[in-house]
Design an enzyme around this catalytic site. Structure first.
Site, short mmCIF file in Angstrom:
data_model
loop_
_atom_site.label_atom_id
_atom_site.label_comp_id
_atom_site.label_asym_id
_atom_site.label_seq_id
_atom_site.Cartn_x
_atom_site.Cartn_y
_atom_site.Cartn_z
N LYS A 78 43.07 32.74 -29.50
CA LYS A 78 42.69 34.09 -29.84
C LYS A 78 41.16 34.16 -30.24
CE LYS A 78 43.41 37.67 -33.37
NZ LYS A 78 44.37 37.86 -34.80
N LEU A 339 55.13 37.84 -47.96
CA LEU A 339 55.63 38.93 -48.14
C LEU A 339 56.18 39.28 -49.41
CD1 LEU A 339 57.59 38.97 -44.76
CD2 LEU A 339 55.16 39.91 -45.07
#
Length: 510
Positions: A78, A339
């Site tokens: 990426k 999270l």
């Protein structure tokens, strides 16, 4: 004796376990123990995720070979994010796009280069990222950021990875166990607090009570320790970031040798955006949207319009989230990572980099003796500031749009823009962002990241007209020409992204 109990696996839990095991050197320090409690009933969503370039240093530190990582997680390289239709909706067949590369501008510190670009004719000057870095051309040519003979984790251009999160969790678990982490597969049944309101122990279904000096909550959105047991307040970011749902899936390629982009595609739609991540064997797709501006049926239609009819052949998963974070992420003998600590949204892959930042901080601040919560105040200050600053950076992508749909108009409303960002935007109308705008330890993005977004979105920085300095102008033009030529040469010299990934995976070159 110091013991750590991590609740939850996945990327957050296993990255935390492996990193701390490596940092605390469990093999040579038997008085230190790390246990990870993971429920076999809770799976990991592996629809395709992205990381920051920091992941290369993390993997190297953990002792995970880059080739093994790429093979076992369906990973690809990426080089940044390509934003499509964020400035305006498609008009008469015309679509706006810009690129946010990982590579810093080749001459980021060259005096006068950015001002010179800003003073050029807007109608004829090249896009900012194309003018300032060679990575734009390399990525657009679908080239890899490195050659096949480069050493692991290095290359001529900065890069990160796309990967399957479920497969990454399994790879990190193997490495953590190798480093001495005890893996307990069992279901968390209860969290028992002591008289002071700290965690005394947790209760598992099969193994009974489990105790530790430090409990790390990696239980995801459930936030079993920091939220349910300790009741730490959650600070919502919905006043600034409106997206709160994603409809995600995996889609196989039409053919095995399909071209492989080396960047995340973020394509804007009427109430959010769609991610398009190219893994080695398939694409990870997700329609991110605001439930206040789009219902689930419309989101499904939007994803189908983007992906085509073949999406009817695969399973889609609806993910709901509340953007925001815990006001305190380290409380007493409990610290939240991942999270359970907070989540903003998938844009710019901030979820993984926040895990990396948190675990590195825990490792460096870890109290080997004395009060276990001694670092809590410092940790909370740094992590809260980092979350706040990421909120502003993400908001920057939305608040400069000229799209006319309600979602985008609401994002442009000054009431939805953080005060700090409004102050900076007012200053950047008269000068470009620079390094003095930011405090490094509180940031995940550098000043040039803001430049890429600002000028990719055609933000106007009105510099005063100055007397023509022919020498400075010629020097700037030479630098810009050199960057362009370097980019063209790199696009010719580097292999295609598909070729490099196939070679790493031991497949015949496409």
């Amino acid at each position: 004796m110091r013991s750590i109990l991590i609740i939850g696996g996945g990327t957050a839990g296993w990255l935390t376990a492996a990193y701390l095991a490596r940092f605390l050197d469990l093999a040579d320090h038997p008085h230190r123990r790390i246990t990870l409690l993971e429920s076999p009933e809770i799976g990991t969503i592996g629809v395709g995720e992205g990381a920051f370039p920091t992941m290369r240093s993390t993997l190297r530190f953990l002792g995970i070979d880059e080739t093994r990582f790429i093979r076992e997680t369906s990973a690809t390289f990426k080089q940044g994010v390509c934003f499509t239709d964020w400035l305006h909706a498609p008009q008469d067949g015309q679509r706006h796009r810009y690129f946010h590369p990982f590579e810093a501008p080749l001459y980021a510190d060259a005096p006068g280069l950015v001002p010179h670009w800003l003073r050029q004719d807007k109608a004829t000057r090249p896009p900012f990222a194309e003018a300032m870095t060679i990575q734009n051309r390399v990525a657009e040519a679908r080239r890899a950021p490195k050659g096949p003979d480069e050493e692991a984790f290095t290359g001529p251009l900065s890069y990160a990875y796309h990967f399957d999160a479920g497969q990454l969790g399994r790879l990190l678990a193997e490495r953590a166990v190798e480093l001495g982490v005890r893996h307990v597969q069992d279901r968390l049944e209860d969290v028992v607090l002591d008289a002071a309101g700290r965690i005394d122990h947790v209760v598992s279904r099969e193994h009974g009570p489990l105790r530790a000096d430090l409990y790390i909550d990696c239980s995801g959105f459930r936030a079993e320790l920091i939220g349910r047991a300790l009741g730490v307040p959650f600070r919502s970011a919905r006043p600034y970031l409106f997206t709160d749902r994603a409809l995600a899936c995996k889609l196989p390629y039409d053919r095995p040798d399909a071209p492989l982009p080396s960047f995340t595609i973020a394509a804007a739609h009427e109430a959010g955006w769609t991610w398009d991540i190219s893994l080695a064997g398939m694409r990870g797709l997700g329609c991110v949207y605001s439930s206040d501006h789009m219902d689930d049926a419309r989101a499904a239609a939007t994803l189908r319009a983007y992906a085509g009819d073949r999406i009817d052949e695969v399973e889609t998963r609806l993910l709901s989230f509340e953007p925001g974070y815990r006001e305190r992420q380290w409380v007493g003998n409990c610290v939240a990572v991942g999270l359970s600590a907070g989540f903003l949204e998938p844009l710019e892959s901030t979820g993984v980099v926040l895990i990396e930042a948190a675990v590195a901080m825990i490792a460096e601040l870890f109290p080997h003796h004395g009060p276990i919560d001694a670092p809590a105040r410092r940790f909370n200050t740094l992590m809260t500031a980092r979350f706040d600053n990421i909120v502003s950076f993400l908001k920057l992508h939305y608040c400069l749009s000229r799209r006319e749909e309600p979602f985008w108009r609401d994002n442009v409303d000054p009431a939805s823009i953080p005060d700090r960002l409004k102050e900076l935007l007012d200053q950047w109308r008269h000068r470009p962002p620079n390094r003095y705008d930011f405090i490094l330890d509180l940031e995940s993005f550098a000043f040039f990241n803001y430049q890429y977004i600002l000028y990719g979105m055609e933000f106007a920085t009105d510099l005063p007209s100055e007397a023509t300095d022919l020498a400075a102008m010629r020097a700037a033009e030479k630098l810009l020409l050199k960057i362009r030529r370097y980019g063209e040469r790199a696009a010719d010299d580097l292999p295609s992204h598909r070729q490099l990934i196939d070679r790493i995976n031991g497949q015949p070159a496409s």
